[in-house]
Design an enzyme around this catalytic site. Structure first.
Site, PDB file in Angstrom:
ATOM      1  N   LYS A 190       0.868  -1.196   0.000  1.00 49.43           N
ATOM      2  CA  LYS A 190       0.000   0.000   0.000  1.00 49.43           C
ATOM      3  C   LYS A 190       0.893   1.231   0.000  1.00 49.43           C
ATOM      4  O   LYS A 190       1.507   1.568   1.005  1.00 49.43           O
ATOM      5  CB  LYS A 190      -0.887  -0.012   1.255  1.00 49.43           C
ATOM      6  N   GLU A 264       8.820   0.443  11.345  1.00 48.85           N
ATOM      7  CA  GLU A 264       9.908   1.431  11.234  1.00 48.85           C
ATOM      8  C   GLU A 264       9.233   2.788  11.370  1.00 48.85           C
ATOM      9  O   GLU A 264       8.531   3.217  10.455  1.00 48.85           O
ATOM     10  CB  GLU A 264      10.618   1.261   9.887  1.00 48.85           C
ATOM     11  N   CYS A 298      12.896   9.929   8.306  1.00 50.29           N
ATOM     12  CA  CYS A 298      12.647   9.402   9.656  1.00 50.29           C
ATOM     13  C   CYS A 298      13.890   9.533  10.530  1.00 50.29           C
ATOM     14  O   CYS A 298      13.779   9.732  11.736  1.00 50.29           O
ATOM     15  CB  CYS A 298      12.178   7.961   9.586  1.00 50.29           C
ATOM     16  N   GLU A 395       8.801  14.858  16.533  1.00 45.06           N
ATOM     17  CA  GLU A 395       9.284  14.778  15.153  1.00 45.06           C
ATOM     18  C   GLU A 395       8.581  15.857  14.326  1.00 45.06           C
ATOM     19  O   GLU A 395       7.352  15.874  14.241  1.00 45.06           O
ATOM     20  CB  GLU A 395       8.957  13.388  14.598  1.00 45.06           C
TER      21      GLU A 395
HETATM   22  P1  NDP Z   1       1.278   7.885   8.435  1.00 44.50           P
HETATM   23  O1  NDP Z   1       1.924   7.034   9.454  1.00 44.50           O
HETATM   24  O2  NDP Z   1      -0.147   8.239   8.605  1.00 44.50           O
HETATM   25  O3  NDP Z   1       1.395   7.185   6.983  1.00 44.50           O
HETATM   26  C1  NDP Z   1       2.246   6.122   6.628  1.00 44.50           C
HETATM   27  C2  NDP Z   1       1.489   5.112   5.797  1.00 44.50           C
HETATM   28  O4  NDP Z   1       0.462   4.472   6.580  1.00 44.50           O
HETATM   29  C3  NDP Z   1       0.742   5.717   4.612  1.00 44.50           C
HETATM   30  O5  NDP Z   1       0.717   4.802   3.549  1.00 44.50           O
HETATM   31  C4  NDP Z   1      -0.633   5.914   5.192  1.00 44.50           C
HETATM   32  O6  NDP Z   1      -1.625   6.086   4.232  1.00 44.50           O
HETATM   33  C5  NDP Z   1      -0.817   4.653   5.993  1.00 44.50           C
HETATM   34  N1  NDP Z   1      -1.815   4.732   7.059  1.00 44.50           N
HETATM   35  C6  NDP Z   1      -2.385   5.843   7.610  1.00 44.50           C
HETATM   36  N2  NDP Z   1      -3.241   5.488   8.595  1.00 44.50           N
HETATM   37  C7  NDP Z   1      -3.196   4.136   8.663  1.00 44.50           C
HETATM   38  C8  NDP Z   1      -3.845   3.169   9.492  1.00 44.50           C
HETATM   39  N3  NDP Z   1      -4.678   3.529  10.459  1.00 44.50           N
HETATM   40  N4  NDP Z   1      -3.557   1.869   9.310  1.00 44.50           N
HETATM   41  C9  NDP Z   1      -2.679   1.474   8.362  1.00 44.50           C
HETATM   42  N5  NDP Z   1      -2.055   2.331   7.544  1.00 44.50           N
HETATM   43  C10 NDP Z   1      -2.289   3.645   7.687  1.00 44.50           C
HETATM   44  O7  NDP Z   1       2.125   9.172   8.237  1.00 44.50           O
HETATM   45  P2  NDP Z   1       1.606  10.600   7.732  1.00 44.50           P
HETATM   46  O8  NDP Z   1       1.740  10.606   6.287  1.00 44.50           O
HETATM   47  O9  NDP Z   1       0.248  10.936   8.212  1.00 44.50           O
HETATM   48  O10 NDP Z   1       2.642  11.545   8.450  1.00 44.50           O
HETATM   49  C11 NDP Z   1       2.422  11.943   9.794  1.00 44.50           C
HETATM   50  C12 NDP Z   1       3.701  12.073  10.527  1.00 44.50           C
HETATM   51  O11 NDP Z   1       4.290  10.792  10.608  1.00 44.50           O
HETATM   52  C13 NDP Z   1       4.737  12.935   9.857  1.00 44.50           C
HETATM   53  O12 NDP Z   1       4.592  14.256  10.180  1.00 44.50           O
HETATM   54  C14 NDP Z   1       5.994  12.342  10.390  1.00 44.50           C
HETATM   55  O13 NDP Z   1       6.280  12.903  11.635  1.00 44.50           O
HETATM   56  C15 NDP Z   1       5.674  10.889  10.566  1.00 44.50           C
HETATM   57  N6  NDP Z   1       6.157  10.053   9.454  1.00 44.50           N
HETATM   58  C16 NDP Z   1       7.226   9.281   9.678  1.00 44.50           C
HETATM   59  C17 NDP Z   1       7.734   8.512   8.664  1.00 44.50           C
HETATM   60  C18 NDP Z   1       8.917   7.666   8.865  1.00 44.50           C
HETATM   61  O14 NDP Z   1       9.539   7.254   7.888  1.00 44.50           O
HETATM   62  N7  NDP Z   1       9.270   7.342  10.080  1.00 44.50           N
HETATM   63  C19 NDP Z   1       7.167   8.527   7.318  1.00 44.50           C
HETATM   64  C20 NDP Z   1       5.988   9.344   7.198  1.00 44.50           C
HETATM   65  C21 NDP Z   1       5.537  10.075   8.245  1.00 44.50           C
HETATM   66  P3  NDP Z   1      -1.923   7.585   3.710  1.00 44.50           P
HETATM   67  O15 NDP Z   1      -0.713   8.075   3.035  1.00 44.50           O
HETATM   68  O16 NDP Z   1      -3.019   7.416   2.778  1.00 44.50           O
HETATM   69  O17 NDP Z   1      -2.302   8.374   4.923  1.00 44.50           O
END
Ligand code: NDP
Length: 486
Positions: A190, A264, A298, A395
């Site tokens: 996904k 992660e 991250c 973060e």
């Molecule tokens: P999310 O954790 O929401 O998104 C990561 C992935 O999970 C996306 O594919 C997202 O879909 C999906 N997702 C969202 N909600 C769910 C759920 N309930 N169950 C399963 N999968 C889900 O990150 P965000 O994009 O909302 O970012 C928010 C914050 O997270 C950022 O500001 C940052 O601080 C942190 N982040 C950290 C990352 C890392 O690599 N450690 C990467 C991205 C974000 P969709 O994109 O459609 O929401």
């Protein structure tokens, strides 16, 4: 304090936009299930937009519960045949995918930049080559799994669900798919809502590589698709990269279901500069540590710890260097800092930066003209930060660095470890023994010495504490996709 420029020459850059006329993007992309692109069970198409211009690029099908169910059925049916292939044959498919990524590298780099906002220089030189390198690396492991897991007999887990974020869309897909497939699993990926395109081009590459149908399925959509996938019956493992909040939700949803899980998650990584460091080199490392990919990393070095004796010097040099960063059109080959990935992410960054100012930290943002459309945030430096400030704890996931100081090595270690995260850290020092001593005391999955954000497919990556668990990359990245038989 003023800083003498190293040279009086001021370089003016002519615009150097990368051409886009070689792209072969479709107007509309379906779901990728069973080796073909198909319509979702309930027609639901959403445009993916370019965050630098807010213009739509293509319409993307979003999966619903019935599509998730079908993808799992197809992946389950394909898995025994995939696992039964001679190991070397599986390796050959991964090798082909790697070669095809290389062949289509230019196109993939431009699409990654259009869809996600990152500078072309980074997608061209980092994301796409590293994605190919991960497939090459795990192609090599496919017939050596026993040796990757300390001479034990192993078998694949079965069908794995993989959820990736928007900051390194193709690279994260490669981190997840390459080891899973090498180990004989089939996978349902996904991609993130805002960056589905390179995953869909990877689906085309799977077709070109003649990967057996059903071995990889790609289901774009928003968080509800991820949540549905996590809760669907018929999966053996979930691998997730993203926020700690969603990671926690997934862990709760899987509790008691006997499924494997790797997470992660986020970080607030300390980048530690000791007084004996090569300061100019450290400043470059600080810049790449936090402004690489607009800080959407991250393991970004977002907590900068500087030894008090060199604090003023480092900050002055850093601020001068920040003033030379080129911010703007991500497709321009000279751009250093591109667009923020989405309006939501920009709002999150603005909220936390405002909290930093409210709590009394001193903010400096680079003065630069930003494009009128799109999502932008100027590189920002906070000084006078206290360890309890939100900008030192949470973060931000943007081009914002918070500076703290320390006097002794012990204090540096204590401050660096004073975080609920534990993903990465950087150490800048001329003394090898000091670097080893500090690295050993840090509770961080990855520690870089005199470099930062240096990724390698042969090295393990992953966190401690709220940064998650499980490792990706290298032989350690095989283990989460295998069951030890004896
Ligand atoms: P999310 O954790 O929401 O998104 C990561 C992935 O999970 C996306 O594919 C997202 O879909 C999906 N997702 C969202 N909600 C769910 C759920 N309930 N169950 C399963 N999968 C889900 O990150 P965000 O994009 O909302 O970012 C928010 C914050 O997270 C950022 O500001 C940052 O601080 C942190 N982040 C950290 C990352 C890392 O690599 N450690 C990467 C991205 C974000 P969709 O994109 O459609 O929401």
């Amino acid at each position: 304090m003023t800083v003498e420029p190293r040279t009086s020459i001021v370089w003016e850059y002519a615009p150097a936009p990368e051409a886009t006329d070689h792209l072969r993007l479709a107007e509309r992309y379906g779901l990728f299930i069973g080796g073909t692109f198909c319509d979702p069970a309930e027609a639901h198409y959403v445009p993916t937009i370019n965050p630098a211009t807010e213009e739509p690029i293509a319409e993307i099908a979003w999966a619903g519960p019935r599509d998730v169910e079908r993808a799992i059925e197809v992946a389950r049916a394909a898995q025994p045949r995939w696992a039964a292939l001679p190991d070397r044959e599986r390796g050959k498919y991964l090798f082909r995918i790697a070669r095809l990524i290389q062949e289509r590298a230019r196109e993939l780099a431009v699409v990654e930049t259009l869809d996600g906002g990152k500078p072309l220089r980074e997608s061209r030189d980092v994301d796409i080559p590293l994605a190919a390198a991960h497939f090459f690396h795990y192609a090599g492991w496919a017939d050596k799994l026993r040796y990757g897991v300390v001479a034990r007999d192993v078998e694949p887990l079965g069908v794995v669900g993989q959820i990736v974020p928007w900051n390194f869309p193709l690279l994260m897909a490669a981190w997840k798919l390459a080891p899973a497939l090498a180990c004989g699993n089939t996978a349902i990926l996904k991609p993130a809502e805002t960056t589905p395109l390179t995953a869909l081009l990877l689906a085309e590459i799977c077709q070109e590589a003649e990967l057996p149908d059903g071995v990889v399925s790609i289901l774009p959509g928003d968080g509800t698709v991820g949540a549905t996938l996590v809760r669907a019956p018929g999966l053996d493992k979930i691998a997730f990269t993203g926020s700690t909040a969603v990671g926690r939700d997934i862990q709760t949803a899987l509790a008691g279901r006997g499924m494997e899980l790797t997470l992660e998650l986020g970080g607030k990584s300390a980048n530690i500069v000791f007084e004996d460091a090569a300061i100019d080199q450290a400043v470059e490392g600080i810049v790449s540590g936090i402004f690489f990919n607009q800080g959407h990393v991250c393991c970004a070095g977002s907590r900068l710890l500087i030894q008090e004796s060199v604090l003023d010097e480092v900050i002055a040099k850093l601020w001068a260097r920040m003033g030379r960063l080129r911010i703007g059109d991500p497709l321009d080959k000279n751009t250093d800092v591109g667009a923020i990935n989405s309006a939501e992410q920009l709002e999150r960054i603005e909220t936390l930066v405002a909290a930093g100012e409210d709590e009394g930290a001193v903010r400096r943002s680079v003065a630069c003209s930003l494009p009128e459309r799109g999502y932008w945030f100027a590189p920002t430096l906070f000084t006078d930060v206290s360890p309890a400030h939100r900008i030192a704890v949470e973060e931000i996931f943007g081009p914002v660095v918070s500076v703290l100081s320390f006097r002794t090595q012990a204090e540096a270690i204590e401050k660096a470890n004073n975080s609920r995260y534990g993903l990465a850290a950087g150490i800048w020092t001329d003394k090898g023994a000091k670097a080893f001593e500090v690295a050993g005391a840090l509770r961080a999955g990855v520690v870089w010495q005199n470099t930062y954000n240096h990724f390698d497919p042969t090295a393990a990556f992953g966190g401690y504490k709220e940064s998650g668990f499980g490792r990706e990359g290298g032989p350690a990245g095989l283990r989460p996709y295998l069951r030890v038989v004896r």
